[in-house]
Design an enzyme around this catalytic site. Structure first.
Site, mmCIF file in Angstrom:
data_model
loop_
_atom_site.group_PDB
_atom_site.id
_atom_site.type_symbol
_atom_site.label_atom_id
_atom_site.label_comp_id
_atom_site.label_asym_id
_atom_site.label_seq_id
_atom_site.Cartn_x
_atom_site.Cartn_y
_atom_site.Cartn_z
ATOM 1 N N ASP A 17 0.826 -1.269 -0.075
ATOM 2 C CA ASP A 17 0.209 0.177 0.026
ATOM 3 C C ASP A 17 0.693 1.347 0.082
ATOM 4 O O ASP A 17 0.890 2.026 0.780
ATOM 5 C CB ASP A 17 -0.783 -0.076 1.353
ATOM 6 C CG ASP A 17 -1.756 -1.132 1.134
ATOM 7 O OD1 ASP A 17 -2.950 -1.018 0.466
ATOM 8 O OD2 ASP A 17 -1.660 -2.271 1.514
ATOM 9 N N ASP A 57 -1.594 -2.055 -4.210
ATOM 10 C CA ASP A 57 -2.021 -0.678 -4.250
ATOM 11 C C ASP A 57 -0.577 0.132 -4.466
ATOM 12 O O ASP A 57 -0.504 1.251 -3.533
ATOM 13 C CB ASP A 57 -2.574 -0.199 -2.974
ATOM 14 C CG ASP A 57 -4.327 -0.639 -3.020
ATOM 15 O OD1 ASP A 57 -4.692 -0.859 -4.149
ATOM 16 O OD2 ASP A 57 -4.854 -0.384 -1.666
ATOM 17 N N HIS A 125 -6.942 -0.458 -5.644
ATOM 18 C CA HIS A 125 -7.007 1.223 -6.234
ATOM 19 C C HIS A 125 -6.388 1.033 -7.608
ATOM 20 O O HIS A 125 -6.466 1.876 -8.439
ATOM 21 C CB HIS A 125 -6.071 1.716 -5.370
ATOM 22 C CG HIS A 125 -6.668 2.233 -4.089
ATOM 23 N ND1 HIS A 125 -7.261 3.655 -3.924
ATOM 24 C CD2 HIS A 125 -7.115 1.645 -3.132
ATOM 25 C CE1 HIS A 125 -7.835 3.624 -2.881
ATOM 26 N NE2 HIS A 125 -7.658 2.879 -2.246
#
Length: 714
Positions: A17, A57, A125
């Site tokens: 992330d 992500d 995402h």
């Protein structure tokens, strides 16, 4: 570590992330994600890891901006392209592991010198999308900077079927099977795990001198882990027991220390995000990456803190538990909150590792204001501009939810939906610290009830028009209305809202009408439906019967039955064809039938109307009438004949010149329609401004009708 141990130990740096490009339009925080990712790559170089493993992500958006892509490529090129030798090899079928046009690991390409391989899956995402099912990581893969794996093709029927093929790596005597599972919608993956044979795990084949149990199995996935909804998360017990280590992405809270799952035999690490994207308690914990060293079937984790991350301080306050706050004194609340913010800023500065590069901290205070008044967060944060990185949202207000004991709730009450009430908007306005300048909260509540419970599609429109008219009326009473500056006008509107609420008579809670606009929702609905249906076609020319002149249409529509009977007889028209005349008249009569409710208005206007001859020849009058209604001559003498015969509302269908009384009816129609049009225009001056705007829009949308015959004879 000895040279022999180093040659048999696979060293992996794990991060998840990174969210490159987060807040890239913010002047203060735009580079936070890139600085953290640059530090991660620098740690990988300094620790001499074999490869960098990313858990999804990498990008914050599915379609990252060109700035974000360029900066990401620059960082990877700076740290990954060098002459350092890669000490491990991939022994599995690479065309299955890497689904790109090249089908091999990037460091084996003879045209590139890759010193730091990067392996990554996609997250929610930066997931693949579009016709070709591509993601932003595919761009990095095509540039030979990232080895993109874990991309699944959901085949089969029903929920689908996936097969997980591991990337088999070997370094000395250590063998690692790396499984990757990119993000799949949690509800679907949850069902797939509970469907037999929907998720298939491929194991390494038994080779001479290497048993299946000799492989160290790692899984990287990017899914919900918090079980707020069991169907919207993935349970650790869905995973197979032969796994040894799991890297769990998507959850931003840093739980870097591996945790053993009871009864499953594997450990889970949750590195969390490298940049704070949500100002919540979980993201305020220090950020880390994990150095994973594997030798044989044993591993050693080492957590490494990230020093380039912007400091973030979070706290929660319950105002009713504070002794130095007076519920009726807003200044005491402000003073207490100011003291808390100053303490958090000082606490963040003490934690700074690098004193030469102290960043503005992120500060978030969650305030439970039950029983207290709220304050404006934007106004409160203005005094901390230049002191914190998020001055606009330091405070967030909430109310403690009333929890009911589970033992007192029966099944019928548990399944019953929550009732709607008129306090929803008021609570939303209070929690969001909004200030209503024109629309009162009570009126919005009433409009919401009408929209939901009574299916009134124009409830909010009527509410807005009602309050706009009331505000305009208040401003018009001021003698200095023309001298207002823009800023003064805004303040004046706010004062008008308070005055209107005081002057307005108390309305019962069930009241749901805003009648001052002059249009009820039923009338507007009828008008809109009449406009939609009342149209007739003349080849390519089309004229809609608008609501701006309903009285003139009502006069012609009053003799619908007669005109229908005449429309069947063959008529010799001067339009564009005999065959189309009957169809035009039928369509016109059918549409004019919707206007019979206007005949009473036409009759009342007739008694006081004054017939003006010049209106017959005016261009606007000629162009406003449809072609099949204006094809006979007009004269004042023939109008007298028409009056004597008493044919005041007869619809004209005869279009020839040699038809006797056909021309006399023509003059009567044009004169009466023009006079009524005048009366309507004078009446419209007295109507509300909103009615006039609607009618002007409808009139403006009417296309002109072309005529093939000459000018009218007087």
């Amino acid at each position: 570590m000895s040279r022999e141990d180093f040659s048999d130990t696979l060293r992996i740096l794990v991060a998840t992330d990174c969210h490159l490009g987060y807040m890239e339009k913010d002047e203060i925080r735009r580079y936070d994600s890139f600085k953290a990712f640059e530090e991660i790559c620098s740690i990988a170089e300094d620790k001499q890891v074999d490869f960098l493993l990313l858990g999804g992500d990498l990008f914050h958006e599915n379609k990252p901006s060109r700035t974000t892509l360029v900066k990401a490529i620059e960082i990877l090129r700076r740290h990954c392209l060098n002459d350092k030798p890669v000490q491990f090899q991939v022994v599995s079928d690479q065309t299955v592991n890497f689904q790109n046009a090249f089908g091999h690991v990037n460091y084996e390409d003879p045209h590139f010198n890759i010193g730091l391989p990067v392996f990554s899956i996609h997250g929610n995402h930066d997931d693949p999308a579009g016709v070709d099912n591509l993601s932003a990581i595919d761009i990095l893969s095509a540039c030979n900077l990232v080895n993109y794996f874990g991309k699944m093709n959901l085949g089969g029927s029903g929920v689908g079927q996936i097969s997980l093929y591991p990337i088999l790596m070997r370094k000395g005597s250590t063998t690692v099977a790396l499984y990757g599972l990119g993000n799949i919608r949690d509800e679907r993956l949850n069902r797939m795990f509970q469907t037999p044979h929907a998720v298939q795990w491929m194991r390494p084949e038994v080779e001479e001198g290497c048993d299946v149990s000799d492989w160290f199995n790692i899984l990287v996935l990017h899914q919900n882990r918090v079980k707020s909804n069991p169907k919207n998360a993935i349970s650790e017990h869905f995973l197979p027991r032969f796994l040894d280590f799991i890297v769990w992405g998507h959850e931003h809270e840093c739980l870097i220390d591996p945790q053993e799952v009871s009864g499953m035999g594997f450990h889970i690490t949750q590195p969390g995000s490298s940049v704070a994207t949500s100002l919540i308690d979980g993201e305020s914990k220090p950020k880390h990456v994990l150095l994973l060293e594997i030798k044989g079937n044993q591993y050693r984790p080492t957590k490494i803190p990230l020093t380039s991350v912007r400091p973030f301080e979070y706290t929660e306050i319950v105002l009713k538990d504070e002794d130095d706050i007076d519920p009726n004194d807003q200044n005491s609340i402000l003073e207490h909150l100011d003291k808390v913010v100053r303490d958090l800023i000082e606490k963040a500065s003490k934690k700074a590792v690098n004193r030469s590069d102290i960043k503005l901290p992120l500060v978030r205070i969650k305030v439970d204001y039950s029983g207290f008044m709220t304050i404006n967060p934007q106004r409160f944060g203005q005094k901390y501009v230049g002191k914190v990185a998020n001055p606009q949202d330091i405070l967030i207000f909430s109310k403690a939810s009333k929890k009911r004991s589970e033992g007192n709730i029966d099944d019928s009450e548990r399944l019953r939906p929550e009732e709607l009430n008129q306090q929803n908007i008021e609570a939303l306005v209070a929690e969001s610290n909004l200030k209503m300048e024109i629309l009162p909260v009570n009126d919005l509540d009433v409009a919401l009830q009408n929209f939901v419970n009574k299916d009134d599609k124009l409830a909010f429109y009527s509410c807005v028009q009602y309050n706009l008219q009331e505000t305009r009326g208040k401003l018009a009473k001021d003698s200095d209305a023309q001298k207002f500056e823009e800023d003064d006008l805004i303040l004046k509107v706010g004062e008008c809202l308070e005055e209107r609420l005081k002057d307005r008579p108390t309305r019962p809670s069930g009241s749901s009408q805003f009648l001052s606009t002059g249009l009820t929702s039923e009338n507007l609905t009828k008008r809109s439906s009449g406009i939609a249906n009342a149209s007739f076609s003349d080849d390519e020319d089309t004229t809609q019967i608008s609501g701006s002149v309903p009285a003139t249409r009502g006069r012609r529509g009053s003799s619908t039955g007669t005109s229908r009977g005449r429309a069947k007889a063959p008529t010799r028209g001067r339009g564009r064809g005999k065959a189309s005349s009957a169809m035009k008249q039928t369509t016109l009569d059918g549409s004019l039938g919707l206007r019979q409710s206007q005949r009473s208005a036409s009759a009342s206007f007739k008694s006081t109307s004054t017939i003006v001859e010049d209106d017959v020849d005016s261009p606007s009058s000629e162009e406003a009438e449809p072609e099949d209604l204006n094809k006979v001559d007009s004269s004042s003498e023939e109008d007298e004949n028409a009056r004597g015969k008493g044919r005041k509302r007869q619809a004209t269908t005869k279009r020839g010149r040699g038809r006797g009384t056909g021309t006399s009816k023509r003059g009567r129609k044009n004169e009466s329609s023009s006079s009524l049009h005048r009366l309507l225009s004078s009446k419209e001056e007295d109507e509300d401004e909103d009615d006039e705007d609607i009618e002007k829009k409808l009139n403006r949308s009417q296309p002109r009708v072309t005529r093939n015959y000459g000018a009218l004879r007087r």
